[in-house]
Design an enzyme around this catalytic site. Structure first.
Site, PDB file in Angstrom:
ATOM      1  N   ALA A  70       8.570   7.663  -9.468  1.00  0.00           N
ATOM      2  CA  ALA A  70       7.614   7.683 -10.585  1.00  0.00           C
ATOM      3  C   ALA A  70       6.190   7.376 -10.095  1.00  0.00           C
ATOM      4  O   ALA A  70       5.310   8.240 -10.123  1.00  0.00           O
ATOM      5  CB  ALA A  70       8.041   6.705 -11.675  1.00  0.00           C
ATOM      6  N   GLU A  71       5.967   6.163  -9.579  1.00  0.00           N
ATOM      7  CA  GLU A  71       4.603   5.761  -9.214  1.00  0.00           C
ATOM      8  C   GLU A  71       3.953   6.714  -8.221  1.00  0.00           C
ATOM      9  O   GLU A  71       2.812   7.154  -8.411  1.00  0.00           O
ATOM     10  CB  GLU A  71       4.616   4.359  -8.588  1.00  0.00           C
ATOM     11  CG  GLU A  71       5.053   3.272  -9.531  1.00  0.00           C
ATOM     12  CD  GLU A  71       4.952   1.901  -8.896  1.00  0.00           C
ATOM     13  OE1 GLU A  71       3.936   1.601  -8.247  1.00  0.00           O
ATOM     14  OE2 GLU A  71       5.905   1.109  -9.044  1.00  0.00           O
ATOM     15  N   HIS A 130       1.034   0.980 -13.081  1.00  0.00           N
ATOM     16  CA  HIS A 130       1.873  -0.167 -13.455  1.00  0.00           C
ATOM     17  C   HIS A 130       3.341   0.267 -13.481  1.00  0.00           C
ATOM     18  O   HIS A 130       3.665   1.331 -14.029  1.00  0.00           O
ATOM     19  CB  HIS A 130       1.454  -0.716 -14.831  1.00  0.00           C
ATOM     20  CG  HIS A 130       2.269  -1.910 -15.219  1.00  0.00           C
ATOM     21  ND1 HIS A 130       2.060  -3.161 -14.665  1.00  0.00           N
ATOM     22  CD2 HIS A 130       3.331  -2.035 -16.055  1.00  0.00           C
ATOM     23  CE1 HIS A 130       2.955  -4.002 -15.159  1.00  0.00           C
ATOM     24  NE2 HIS A 130       3.729  -3.351 -16.003  1.00  0.00           N
ATOM     25  N   GLY A 163       0.778  -1.248   0.000  1.00  0.00           N
ATOM     26  CA  GLY A 163       0.000   0.000   0.000  1.00  0.00           C
ATOM     27  C   GLY A 163       0.801   1.286   0.000  1.00  0.00           C
ATOM     28  O   GLY A 163       0.303   2.314   0.459  1.00  0.00           O
ATOM     29  N   THR A 164       2.019   1.259  -0.563  1.00  0.00           N
ATOM     30  CA  THR A 164       2.762   2.528  -0.612  1.00  0.00           C
ATOM     31  C   THR A 164       2.090   3.515  -1.573  1.00  0.00           C
ATOM     32  O   THR A 164       2.134   4.723  -1.344  1.00  0.00           O
ATOM     33  CB  THR A 164       4.245   2.328  -1.013  1.00  0.00           C
ATOM     34  OG1 THR A 164       4.310   1.752  -2.312  1.00  0.00           O
ATOM     35  CG2 THR A 164       4.978   1.452  -0.022  1.00  0.00           C
ATOM     36  N   ASN A 165       1.462   3.008  -2.618  1.00  0.00           N
ATOM     37  CA  ASN A 165       0.743   3.922  -3.531  1.00  0.00           C
ATOM     38  C   ASN A 165      -0.491   4.501  -2.849  1.00  0.00           C
ATOM     39  O   ASN A 165      -0.806   5.676  -3.025  1.00  0.00           O
ATOM     40  CB  ASN A 165       0.371   3.203  -4.830  1.00  0.00           C
ATOM     41  CG  ASN A 165       1.539   3.154  -5.792  1.00  0.00           C
ATOM     42  OD1 ASN A 165       1.913   4.169  -6.368  1.00  0.00           O
ATOM     43  ND2 ASN A 165       2.144   1.978  -5.934  1.00  0.00           N
ATOM     44  N   ASN A 175      -5.304   2.467 -13.067  1.00  0.00           N
ATOM     45  CA  ASN A 175      -4.345   1.489 -12.555  1.00  0.00           C
ATOM     46  C   ASN A 175      -2.943   2.083 -12.667  1.00  0.00           C
ATOM     47  O   ASN A 175      -2.648   2.824 -13.600  1.00  0.00           O
ATOM     48  CB  ASN A 175      -4.429   0.204 -13.395  1.00  0.00           C
ATOM     49  CG  ASN A 175      -3.458  -0.867 -12.927  1.00  0.00           C
ATOM     50  OD1 ASN A 175      -3.365  -1.149 -11.713  1.00  0.00           O
ATOM     51  ND2 ASN A 175      -2.728  -1.475 -13.847  1.00  0.00           N
ATOM     52  N   LEU A 177     -10.371  -7.657 -13.152  1.00  0.00           N
ATOM     53  CA  LEU A 177     -11.780  -7.256 -13.012  1.00  0.00           C
ATOM     54  C   LEU A 177     -12.558  -7.724 -14.246  1.00  0.00           C
ATOM     55  O   LEU A 177     -12.014  -7.790 -15.343  1.00  0.00           O
ATOM     56  CB  LEU A 177     -11.868  -5.729 -12.916  1.00  0.00           C
ATOM     57  CG  LEU A 177     -11.116  -5.106 -11.749  1.00  0.00           C
ATOM     58  CD1 LEU A 177     -11.007  -3.593 -11.937  1.00  0.00           C
ATOM     59  CD2 LEU A 177     -11.795  -5.438 -10.429  1.00  0.00           C
ATOM     60  N   ASP A 215      -3.319  -4.507 -17.727  1.00  0.00           N
ATOM     61  CA  ASP A 215      -2.492  -3.350 -18.107  1.00  0.00           C
ATOM     62  C   ASP A 215      -2.844  -2.753 -19.477  1.00  0.00           C
ATOM     63  O   ASP A 215      -1.978  -2.268 -20.193  1.00  0.00           O
ATOM     64  CB  ASP A 215      -0.992  -3.721 -18.085  1.00  0.00           C
ATOM     65  CG  ASP A 215      -0.567  -4.255 -16.734  1.00  0.00           C
ATOM     66  OD1 ASP A 215      -1.103  -3.766 -15.717  1.00  0.00           O
ATOM     67  OD2 ASP A 215       0.274  -5.161 -16.692  1.00  0.00           O
TER      68      ASP A 215
HETATM   69  C1  GRF Z   1       3.380  -1.237  -7.420  1.00  0.00           C
HETATM   70  O1  GRF Z   1       4.636  -1.442  -8.013  1.00  0.00           O
HETATM   71  C2  GRF Z   1       2.338  -1.059  -8.477  1.00  0.00           C
HETATM   72  O2  GRF Z   1       2.790  -0.379  -9.603  1.00  0.00           O
HETATM   73  C3  GRF Z   1       2.030  -2.482  -8.831  1.00  0.00           C
HETATM   74  O3  GRF Z   1       2.053  -3.167  -7.599  1.00  0.00           O
HETATM   75  C4  GRF Z   1       2.928  -2.491  -6.685  1.00  0.00           C
HETATM   76  C5  GRF Z   1       2.140  -2.174  -5.442  1.00  0.00           C
HETATM   77  O4  GRF Z   1       2.878  -1.560  -4.441  1.00  0.00           O
HETATM   78  N1  GRF Z   1       0.814  -2.572  -9.604  1.00  0.00           N
HETATM   79  P1  GRF Z   1       2.172  -0.922  -3.174  1.00  0.00           P
HETATM   80  O5  GRF Z   1       1.199  -1.947  -2.596  1.00  0.00           O
HETATM   81  O6  GRF Z   1       1.455   0.334  -3.613  1.00  0.00           O
HETATM   82  O7  GRF Z   1       3.270  -0.628  -2.208  1.00  0.00           O
END
Ligand code: GRF
Length: 208
Positions: A180-181, A110, A12-14, A108, A94, A151
């Site tokens: 990036a993310e 990626h 869950g870092t995102n 999403n 999904l 994706d």
């Molecule tokens: C991330 O690299 C995201 O791009 C991919 O899964 C990973 C999830 O990381 N789809 P987190 O759970 O958000 O830390």
């Protein structure tokens, strides 16, 4: 306010990056109203609980068919009046029902520059390992709208990073996540929440 439902499968870092941008006022018009895990015991759900956000675990294998799974997801999201679904490290596929119910309203993230190193089986550390094996000099992350395939779907934002000579899959994964993310996912959400995104065929038009 834009009600966001976040779907997670891992650390869950995102999700945290989104919550941090809400807290610091960057995502002024957004609130996360529910976080849905594909399994229990994942740290992403703990992060949500710490913030007092309602969580749920909705497992694909608890439903006989994809349609039943989709219905359960739609019902859950409607209950919280979700207007944008964010897949933040969500690993289940999904079905068409869910994707249609939230057409151009599911995003999403990626960890590669799509269409490179993506599709079925490209999750976790794998895109980074494959990128290094291939010898690419740049990689990065992509945020895209979701279609009912892995994706795929119109690309909203991408951010490129250099691959360094001594990178390992782990160092590359960490850098792609942090540089990036965690930047482009909240940014794509901001653009959506401010009504700045429109989709024409495969192209996402951004009007800042
Ligand atoms: C991330 O690299 C995201 O791009 C991919 O899964 C990973 C999830 O990381 N789809 P987190 O759970 O958000 O830390």
């Amino acid at each position: 306010m834009l009600n966001i439902g976040v779907m997670v499968s891992g650390s869950g870092t995102n999700l945290q990056a989104i919550l941090d941008r809400i807290d610091d006022g960057t995502l002024k018009k957004c609130r996360v109203v529910t976080v849905v895990g594909s399994k229990s015991g994942i740290y992403a759900l703990e992060r949500a609980e710490k913030k007092g956000i309602p969580t749920a675990v909705i497992k694909r294998k608890d439903y006989p068919g994809i349609d039943d799974y989709d219905k359960a997801l739609i019902e859950h999201m409607k209950k919280y009046d979700v207007k944008l679904v964010v897949l933040a490290g969500f690993l289940s596929l999904l079905g068409e029902g869910f994707v249609k119910a939230y057409e151009n309203a599911i995003m999403n993230i990626h960890p590669s520059l799509i269409p490179a190193f993506c599709g079925k089986g490209y999750y976790g550390i794998i895109p980074h390992r494959k990128a290094l094996e291939y010898g690419v000099k740049i990689t990065g992350a992509t945020v895209h709208f979701v279609e009912s395939d892995y994706d795929s779907g119109p690309i909203i934002l991408q951010k490129a990073l250099e691959v360094l000579p001594d990178d390992t899959p782990e160092t590359l994964q960490k850098r792609v996540m942090e540089q990036a993310e965690h930047i482009i996912l909240p940014e794509a959400i901001r653009l959506f929440s401010e009504g700045k995104l429109s989709v024409e065929g495969r192209k996402v038009i951004i009007k800042e």
